[in-house]
Design a protein around this motif. Structure first.
Motif, mmCIF file in Angstrom:
data_model
loop_
_atom_site.group_PDB
_atom_site.id
_atom_site.type_symbol
_atom_site.label_atom_id
_atom_site.label_comp_id
_atom_site.label_asym_id
_atom_site.label_seq_id
_atom_site.Cartn_x
_atom_site.Cartn_y
_atom_site.Cartn_z
ATOM 1 N N ALA A 1 -13.321 -45.761 -36.132
ATOM 2 C CA ALA A 1 -14.626 -46.417 -35.879
ATOM 3 C C ALA A 1 -14.826 -47.056 -34.429
ATOM 4 N N PRO A 2 -16.149 -47.181 -33.936
ATOM 5 C CA PRO A 2 -16.299 -47.831 -32.560
ATOM 6 C C PRO A 2 -15.524 -49.061 -32.335
ATOM 7 N N GLY A 3 -14.470 -48.972 -31.186
ATOM 8 C CA GLY A 3 -13.791 -50.194 -30.790
ATOM 9 C C GLY A 3 -12.775 -50.589 -31.901
ATOM 10 N N LYS A 4 -12.578 -49.682 -32.769
ATOM 11 C CA LYS A 4 -11.254 -49.927 -33.572
ATOM 12 C C LYS A 4 -10.194 -48.881 -33.748
ATOM 13 N N SER A 5 -8.889 -49.309 -33.869
ATOM 14 C CA SER A 5 -7.956 -48.219 -34.126
ATOM 15 C C SER A 5 -7.897 -47.993 -35.715
ATOM 16 N N ASP A 6 -7.411 -46.800 -35.812
ATOM 17 C CA ASP A 6 -7.423 -46.190 -37.121
ATOM 18 C C ASP A 6 -6.054 -46.610 -37.894
ATOM 19 N N LYS A 7 -5.289 -47.311 -37.097
ATOM 20 C CA LYS A 7 -3.864 -47.582 -37.495
ATOM 21 C C LYS A 7 -3.815 -47.977 -38.851
ATOM 22 N N ASN A 8 -4.668 -48.970 -39.403
ATOM 23 C CA ASN A 8 -4.415 -49.368 -40.778
ATOM 24 C C ASN A 8 -5.894 -49.286 -41.592
ATOM 25 N N ARG A 9 -6.606 -48.338 -41.220
ATOM 26 C CA ARG A 9 -7.762 -47.998 -41.927
ATOM 27 C C ARG A 9 -7.386 -46.860 -42.863
ATOM 28 N N LYS A 10 -8.135 -46.948 -43.950
ATOM 29 C CA LYS A 10 -8.011 -46.083 -44.855
ATOM 30 C C LYS A 10 -9.521 -45.301 -45.289
ATOM 31 N N LEU A 11 -9.620 -44.200 -45.794
ATOM 32 C CA LEU A 11 -10.755 -43.694 -46.202
ATOM 33 C C LEU A 11 -11.443 -44.298 -47.276
ATOM 34 N N ASN A 12 -12.534 -44.602 -47.246
ATOM 35 C CA ASN A 12 -13.400 -45.139 -48.579
ATOM 36 C C ASN A 12 -13.706 -44.229 -49.451
ATOM 37 N N ARG A 13 -14.394 -44.671 -50.692
ATOM 38 C CA ARG A 13 -14.723 -43.698 -51.756
ATOM 39 C C ARG A 13 -16.072 -43.237 -51.336
ATOM 40 N N LYS A 14 -16.998 -43.663 -50.506
ATOM 41 C CA LYS A 14 -18.096 -43.145 -50.115
ATOM 42 C C LYS A 14 -17.636 -41.723 -49.290
ATOM 43 N N THR A 15 -16.854 -41.937 -48.292
ATOM 44 C CA THR A 15 -16.458 -40.734 -47.623
ATOM 45 C C THR A 15 -15.805 -39.559 -48.470
ATOM 46 N N VAL A 16 -14.899 -39.892 -49.455
ATOM 47 C CA VAL A 16 -14.753 -38.829 -50.384
ATOM 48 C C VAL A 16 -15.711 -38.200 -51.255
ATOM 49 N N ASP A 17 -16.591 -39.010 -51.523
ATOM 50 C CA ASP A 17 -17.767 -38.741 -52.297
ATOM 51 C C ASP A 17 -18.650 -37.669 -51.535
ATOM 52 N N TYR A 18 -18.676 -38.027 -50.107
ATOM 53 C CA TYR A 18 -19.657 -37.239 -49.160
ATOM 54 C C TYR A 18 -19.048 -35.855 -48.998
ATOM 55 N N LEU A 19 -17.645 -35.898 -48.817
ATOM 56 C CA LEU A 19 -17.103 -34.678 -48.309
ATOM 57 C C LEU A 19 -16.954 -33.728 -49.447
ATOM 58 N N PHE A 20 -16.802 -34.053 -50.583
ATOM 59 C CA PHE A 20 -16.630 -33.458 -51.926
ATOM 60 C C PHE A 20 -17.967 -32.702 -52.188
ATOM 61 N N LYS A 21 -19.234 -33.431 -51.988
ATOM 62 C CA LYS A 21 -20.318 -32.885 -52.221
ATOM 63 C C LYS A 21 -20.761 -31.849 -51.230
ATOM 64 N N LYS A 22 -20.231 -32.106 -49.982
ATOM 65 C CA LYS A 22 -20.606 -31.248 -48.922
ATOM 66 C C LYS A 22 -19.929 -29.970 -49.033
#
Length: 301
Positions: free
Chosen positions: A215-236
């Protein structure tokens, strides 16, 4: 809507839930309700009455939410107000007596895909790129374990390991429990290939599936995927495979039906998908819908 955040009892109410997923679901339900009726201060909670809840229910129906989602929102409101009554913040439970939506308790409506459709979806990601490798591993996890989307999002690197000669995924499931299960070779390979390219296999505390772009200005070190992202990629990827009208829940329904179709004992399926009761697993069993056996095909006029 921040009205409840000013009330200490909200924190105590949330503490009663065992999983972050439950907290997130109920928190979303409550704040969507408060936003709908326009509550802007804690004092206004005392002015809420049954009519507000009935209007909210009607709003959700008009928005096209499923009966289960609507009932979940009403349950969240009821749960919070029971807590507020216990702590003498309000006098009545405004959700009590509001009729719940009828729900088909005999089966789950999620679509079951054919093996050919599943294979097309699994082959849809471009595995020449990191994101494609990650997405293929996520899709494989959904289709080869029947897990919930929230369980995919909370997997860490240390939850994927070998034990007694088997590769294992150790999920956090509903109720704050663990569900450890052995996984087949295709899923093993998909996860190992993703970790090799993502290069975080040695960082055991990090989430297994990471955002590809921080994310802009943030490290992905402790970030996780959220359910909306998984829902989006599944439908894609479903669309790329010419499969329409499905959500990630279709992977769970497909897994259960395919396992039963291939003579896996229903008790083993129940344990794998972490259902508390075998009746719930039976609701996913679409083998009973054998369309080719319809009497309609035997009729000639």
């Amino acid at each position: 809507m921040n009205a409840l955040k000013e009330i200490p009892e909200e924190l105590l109410w949330k503490a009663n839930f065992n999983s972050d997923n439950s907290i997130e679901t109920y928190d979303k339900a409550i704040h969507s309700f408060l936003a709908f009726i326009g509550v802007s201060s804690p004092e206004e909670l005392r002015e809420i009455h049954h009519g507000h809840v009935i209007a909210f229910k009607k709003f959700l129906q008009n928005e096209g939410h499923s009966p289960r989602t609507i009932n979940n929102r009403l349950s969240a409101i009821s749960s919070l107000f029971n807590h507020l009554i216990d702590n003498q913040v309000v006098k009545i439970n405004v959700a009590q007596g509001v009729r719940r939506m009828p729900v088909n308790s005999d089966r789950v409506e999620a679509k079951v895909l054919t093996p050919e459709e599943v294979r097309k979806i699994l082959n849809a990601p471009n595995t020449d790129k990191l994101q494609g490798r990650r997405d293929k591993a996520i899709l494989s996890t959904l289709f080869f374990t029947g897990c919930r989307v929230s369980e995919v999002c909370t997997l860490t690197v240390k939850d994927f390991y070998q034990e007694q000669g088997f590769y294992v995924l150790d999920f956090w499931v509903k109720g704050g429990k663990r569900n450890r299960l052995a996984i087949n070779q295709e899923l093993q390979v998909a996860i190992r290939e993703y970790l090799r390219i993502a290069d975080h296999e040695g960082e055991k505390e990090r989430f297994l599936f990471l955002p590809v772009k921080p994310a802009p200005g943030k490290s992905d070190k402790n970030r996780k995927l959220n359910r909306k992202t998984v829902d989006y990629l599944f439908k894609k990827y479903a669309r790329l495979a010419d499969v329409y009208g499905v959500t990630p829940h279709a992977a769970r329904a497909t897994f259960i039906t395919q396992a039963l179709e291939n003579n896996c004992p229903i008790e083993a399926v129940q344990k794998t998908v972490a259902h508390a009761q075998i009746k719930t697993t039976q609701m996913y069993d679409k083998r009973v819908a054998r369309y080719r056996e319809s009497a309609s095909f035997a009729v000639r006029y």
